[in-house]
Design a protein around this motif. Structure first.
Motif, short mmCIF file in Angstrom:
data_model
loop_
_atom_site.label_atom_id
_atom_site.label_comp_id
_atom_site.label_asym_id
_atom_site.label_seq_id
_atom_site.Cartn_x
_atom_site.Cartn_y
_atom_site.Cartn_z
N UNK A 1 -1.60 9.12 16.48
CA UNK A 1 -2.45 8.30 17.35
C UNK A 1 -1.63 7.42 18.28
N UNK A 2 -0.47 6.97 17.82
CA UNK A 2 0.41 6.18 18.69
C UNK A 2 0.82 7.00 19.91
N UNK A 3 1.17 8.26 19.67
CA UNK A 3 1.56 9.14 20.78
C UNK A 3 0.35 9.46 21.66
N UNK A 4 -0.80 9.67 21.05
CA UNK A 4 -2.01 9.94 21.83
C UNK A 4 -2.41 8.72 22.66
N UNK A 5 -2.22 7.53 22.13
CA UNK A 5 -2.51 6.31 22.91
C UNK A 5 -1.65 6.29 24.18
N UNK A 6 -0.39 6.66 24.03
CA UNK A 6 0.51 6.70 25.20
C UNK A 6 0.09 7.79 26.17
N UNK A 7 -0.36 8.92 25.66
CA UNK A 7 -0.86 10.00 26.51
C UNK A 7 -2.08 9.52 27.30
N UNK A 8 -3.00 8.89 26.64
CA UNK A 8 -4.21 8.40 27.32
C UNK A 8 -3.87 7.34 28.38
N UNK A 9 -2.87 6.51 28.10
CA UNK A 9 -2.46 5.49 29.07
C UNK A 9 -1.99 6.13 30.38
N UNK A 10 -1.36 7.29 30.29
CA UNK A 10 -0.92 8.00 31.50
C UNK A 10 -2.11 8.32 32.39
N UNK B 1 10.59 12.03 25.03
CA UNK B 1 10.76 10.99 24.02
C UNK B 1 10.25 11.47 22.65
N UNK B 2 9.09 12.11 22.65
CA UNK B 2 8.53 12.64 21.40
C UNK B 2 9.47 13.66 20.78
N UNK B 3 9.93 14.61 21.59
CA UNK B 3 10.83 15.65 21.09
C UNK B 3 12.13 15.06 20.55
N UNK B 4 12.64 14.03 21.20
CA UNK B 4 13.87 13.36 20.75
C UNK B 4 13.64 12.69 19.40
N UNK B 5 12.54 11.94 19.28
CA UNK B 5 12.22 11.28 18.01
C UNK B 5 12.03 12.30 16.90
N UNK B 6 11.37 13.40 17.22
CA UNK B 6 11.12 14.43 16.21
C UNK B 6 12.45 15.06 15.76
N UNK B 7 13.30 15.37 16.72
CA UNK B 7 14.59 15.99 16.41
C UNK B 7 15.44 15.06 15.55
N UNK B 8 15.35 13.76 15.80
CA UNK B 8 16.13 12.78 15.04
C UNK B 8 15.48 12.45 13.69
N UNK B 9 14.34 13.06 13.40
CA UNK B 9 13.67 12.82 12.13
C UNK B 9 13.02 11.45 12.03
N UNK B 10 12.71 10.83 13.16
CA UNK B 10 12.14 9.48 13.15
C UNK B 10 10.61 9.47 13.09
N UNK B 11 10.01 10.63 13.12
CA UNK B 11 8.55 10.69 13.11
C UNK B 11 8.03 10.98 11.71
N UNK C 1 4.31 11.85 31.93
CA UNK C 1 4.02 12.82 30.87
C UNK C 1 5.30 13.55 30.47
N UNK C 2 6.09 13.96 31.43
CA UNK C 2 7.36 14.63 31.16
C UNK C 2 8.26 13.74 30.30
N UNK C 3 8.33 12.45 30.64
CA UNK C 3 9.16 11.50 29.90
C UNK C 3 8.61 11.28 28.49
N UNK C 4 7.29 11.21 28.34
CA UNK C 4 6.69 11.01 27.02
C UNK C 4 6.97 12.20 26.10
N UNK C 5 6.88 13.39 26.65
CA UNK C 5 7.16 14.61 25.87
C UNK C 5 8.64 14.61 25.44
#
Length: 190
Positions: free
Chosen positions: A35-44, A16-26, A10-14
């Motif tokens: 939903x892609x991020x939520x799918x990864x959350x549910x997989x955890x 990764x999300x913050x990095x992608x957001x900061x880089x403007x990739x989201x 979960x720490x790693x997913x967060x």
């Protein structure tokens, strides 16, 4: 996977999300992106969103459930995620795009509480990945209710600190074993 391993993922997913957001990739306005991020959350928490015996995505509610929702004025009929075991629906997760401010959105709160209430689920979830709310569904929801009523609410910055609560509510094994029913039947007696 152990609880500690889940917390680390979960720490790693967060991060990764913050990095992608900061880089403007989201594409933060897209529910599909969320939903892609939520799918990864549910997989955890051991859910496989591709396995329809575990989770149905965007499945229209049954006629009986829709009729029950009409009783309280809800027009919503298609939850994003339906958690299930065999043919029994256990609870729901509704995904929202990032423009929906879950903290204050009465309509979104009514929608998810209505879904949960319609199947007598103990609780149901709503998230745009940056916010995550758990709603008590053991009482009849009403339009216009304060979105804070019967809710546990966390932002992405709170997830790791509140990992045990998220794990208790989201872990597939806990949901399958009726843990949510235990939590919400106990809270009613307090």
């Amino acid at each position: 996977m152990s609880s500690d391993e889940r917390k680390q993922r979960l720490t790693e997913l967060i991060a990764e999300y913050n990095k992608f957001k900061k880089q403007g990739k989201l594409d933060l306005t897209s529910e599909e992106t969320i939903r892609t991020w939520l799918n990864n959350l549910l997989a955890i928490f051991d859910w496989d969103v591709r396995d329809t015996s575990q989770i149905l995505q965007e499945k229209v509610l049954s006629k009986a459930e829709k009729e029950k929702l009409k009783e309280i004025g809800s027009q919503n009929t298609r939850p994003d995620y339906t958690f299930r075991i065999a043919k029994q629906k256990l609870t729901f997760l509704d995904a929202k795009d990032i423009t929906v401010k879950i903290l204050a959105d009465e309509e979104a709160a009514f929608q998810i509480k209505s879904y949960g209430w319609s199947i007598l689920a103990p609780c149901a979830f709503i998230s745009n990945f940056e916010e995550f709310a758990i709603y008590d569904c053991t009482y009849t929801p009403e339009q216009g209710q304060d979105p804070n009523l019967g809710r546990l609410y966390y932002t992405i910055d709170d997830y790791v600190a509140n990992f045990e609560i998220l794990e208790t509510h989201l872990l597939k094994e806990n949901i399958y074993k009726g843990k949510l029913n235990e939590i919400y039947s106990t809270s009613l007696q307090d």
